[in-house]
Scaffold this motif. Structure first.
Motif, PDB file in Angstrom:
ATOM      1  N   VAL A  99       0.854  -0.966   0.085  1.00  0.00           N
ATOM      2  CA  VAL A  99       0.071  -0.088  -0.090  1.00  0.00           C
ATOM      3  C   VAL A  99       0.796   1.190  -0.203  1.00  0.00           C
ATOM      4  O   VAL A  99       0.758   2.372  -0.955  1.00  0.00           O
ATOM      5  N   PHE A 100       2.010   1.405   0.872  1.00  0.00           N
ATOM      6  CA  PHE A 100       2.925   2.304   0.944  1.00  0.00           C
ATOM      7  C   PHE A 100       3.415   2.781  -0.380  1.00  0.00           C
ATOM      8  O   PHE A 100       3.803   3.875  -0.941  1.00  0.00           O
ATOM      9  N   ALA A 101       4.100   1.444  -1.035  1.00  0.00           N
ATOM     10  CA  ALA A 101       4.882   1.446  -2.345  1.00  0.00           C
ATOM     11  C   ALA A 101       3.668   2.174  -3.293  1.00  0.00           C
ATOM     12  O   ALA A 101       4.267   2.992  -4.393  1.00  0.00           O
ATOM     13  N   ASP A 102       2.394   1.769  -3.211  1.00  0.00           N
ATOM     14  CA  ASP A 102       1.608   2.360  -4.429  1.00  0.00           C
ATOM     15  C   ASP A 102       1.153   3.873  -4.044  1.00  0.00           C
ATOM     16  O   ASP A 102       1.165   4.728  -5.258  1.00  0.00           O
ATOM     17  N   LEU A 103       1.159   4.141  -2.840  1.00  0.00           N
ATOM     18  CA  LEU A 103       1.062   5.504  -2.393  1.00  0.00           C
ATOM     19  C   LEU A 103       2.157   6.417  -2.946  1.00  0.00           C
ATOM     20  O   LEU A 103       2.044   7.300  -3.333  1.00  0.00           O
ATOM     21  N   LEU A 104       3.344   5.692  -2.686  1.00  0.00           N
ATOM     22  CA  LEU A 104       4.706   6.612  -2.806  1.00  0.00           C
ATOM     23  C   LEU A 104       4.875   6.845  -4.528  1.00  0.00           C
ATOM     24  O   LEU A 104       5.085   7.890  -4.905  1.00  0.00           O
ATOM     25  N   LEU A 105       4.588   5.746  -5.191  1.00  0.00           N
ATOM     26  CA  LEU A 105       4.468   5.869  -6.616  1.00  0.00           C
ATOM     27  C   LEU A 105       3.769   6.867  -7.174  1.00  0.00           C
ATOM     28  O   LEU A 105       3.875   7.768  -8.098  1.00  0.00           O
ATOM     29  N   HIS A 106       2.179   6.841  -6.627  1.00  0.00           N
ATOM     30  CA  HIS A 106       1.402   7.987  -7.191  1.00  0.00           C
ATOM     31  C   HIS A 106       1.743   9.286  -6.703  1.00  0.00           C
ATOM     32  O   HIS A 106       1.675  10.269  -7.415  1.00  0.00           O
ATOM     33  N   LEU A 107       2.269   9.630  -5.341  1.00  0.00           N
ATOM     34  CA  LEU A 107       2.482  10.987  -4.903  1.00  0.00           C
ATOM     35  C   LEU A 107       3.997  11.313  -5.681  1.00  0.00           C
ATOM     36  O   LEU A 107       4.189  12.582  -5.982  1.00  0.00           O
TER      37      LEU A 107
END
Length: 274
Positions: A99-107
């Motif tokens: 989840v954090f990986a997806d969030l970081l990629l989006h940001l």
């Protein structure tokens, strides 16, 4: 203003909303069901974590948020208290990283972060999660060990209570399995208590014992020798054929020990002398 600075401000200003999103995504991704109180605690922790992350983005800071460590230890405590396995907590870390990986990629796309900065932040997140996981498991093991020790102490007390019967006479009912630990407990904890009771006779009742090996039989013989040196005569009751055979195989001279079938029979005999 730099991309990292913009991302830093965004995380700090939106930490609460992002924390709720992260927790919900983790629960959905991992198909976890947790109590509302536990979910609220997780949101509060990630709120703090995201604020912390926002503050360290522009720094080479190797610290770990104290709230995350506290939360990790509380997770361990909750697992022990509710008698659940630590694997339930460990299994959440994988989906959380995703989840954090997806969030970081989006940001990183949103704020046009460089690959170098994105990789740095991702590595820091994983490093912090590794520390959190380590703290959780270590705390769980420490708490379990303390519970085991407390339960062992309680079991020891139940295993060997000294029961005064009448003036100068007490019964030591032995229950369960006499292993090396319990034999040591008898020598170091029970015998000193017996010596302070001003006894003439101690009836050691073995009717509740289901197993005793040769090493332990020698420990029991040592206990009898110590009590005799203290002027206390030891009488045994409830010795089964199997226990007697173990004593003989161990080379213990049972002829020196007066033995009866049960406590009542021993008391009847003793009362003829009192």
């Amino acid at each position: 203003m730099s991309a990292k600075k913009n991302l830093s401000l965004y995380l700090i200003q939106n930490s609460s909303d992002l924390a709720g999103q992260v927790v919900n995504d983790v629960l959905v991704k991992g198909q976890f069901k947790v109590p509302d109180q536990e979910k609220s605690a997780a949101i509060a922790m990630y709120d703090n974590f995201l604020t912390f992350l926002g503050n360290i983005i522009e720094q080479d800071n190797q610290d770990v948020p104290s709230e995350l460590i506290k939360w990790s230890k509380n997770n361990a405590q909750n697992q022990v208290t509710s008698q659940r396995n630590i694997s339930e907590i460990v299994s959440r870390y994988g989906p959380t990283r995703d989840v954090f990986a997806d969030l970081l990629l989006h940001l990183s796309d949103q704020f046009e972060l460089s690959k170098k900065d994105t990789v740095y932040i991702f590595k820091r997140i994983n490093q912090i999660f590794d520390i959190s996981l380590d703290e959780t498991v270590r705390a769980f093991e420490d708490i379990v060990e303390k519970h085991k020790k407390a339960m062992q102490e309680e079991a020891d007390l139940l295993f060997s209570p000294i029961v005064p019967i009448q003036a100068g006479i007490a019964v030591l009912p032995l229950i369960g399995k006499i292993d090396k630990h319990r034999a040591s407990y008898l020598i170091n904890k029970v015998v000193p208590g017996i010596s302070q009771m001003h006894l003439d006779y101690l009836i050691a009742d073995f009717s509740g014992i289901n197993h005793m090996d040769e090493v332990t039989a020698h420990h029991i013989q040592e206990i009898g020798s110590v009590l005799r040196l203290l002027g206390i005569k030891v009488i045994t009751t409830g010795i089964t054929p199997n226990l007697a055979l173990t004593a003989v195989k161990s080379g213990i001279d049972m002829s020196r020990v007066e033995s009866f079938t049960n406590v009542k029979e021993a008391l009847n005999k003793l009362n003829t002398f009192v």
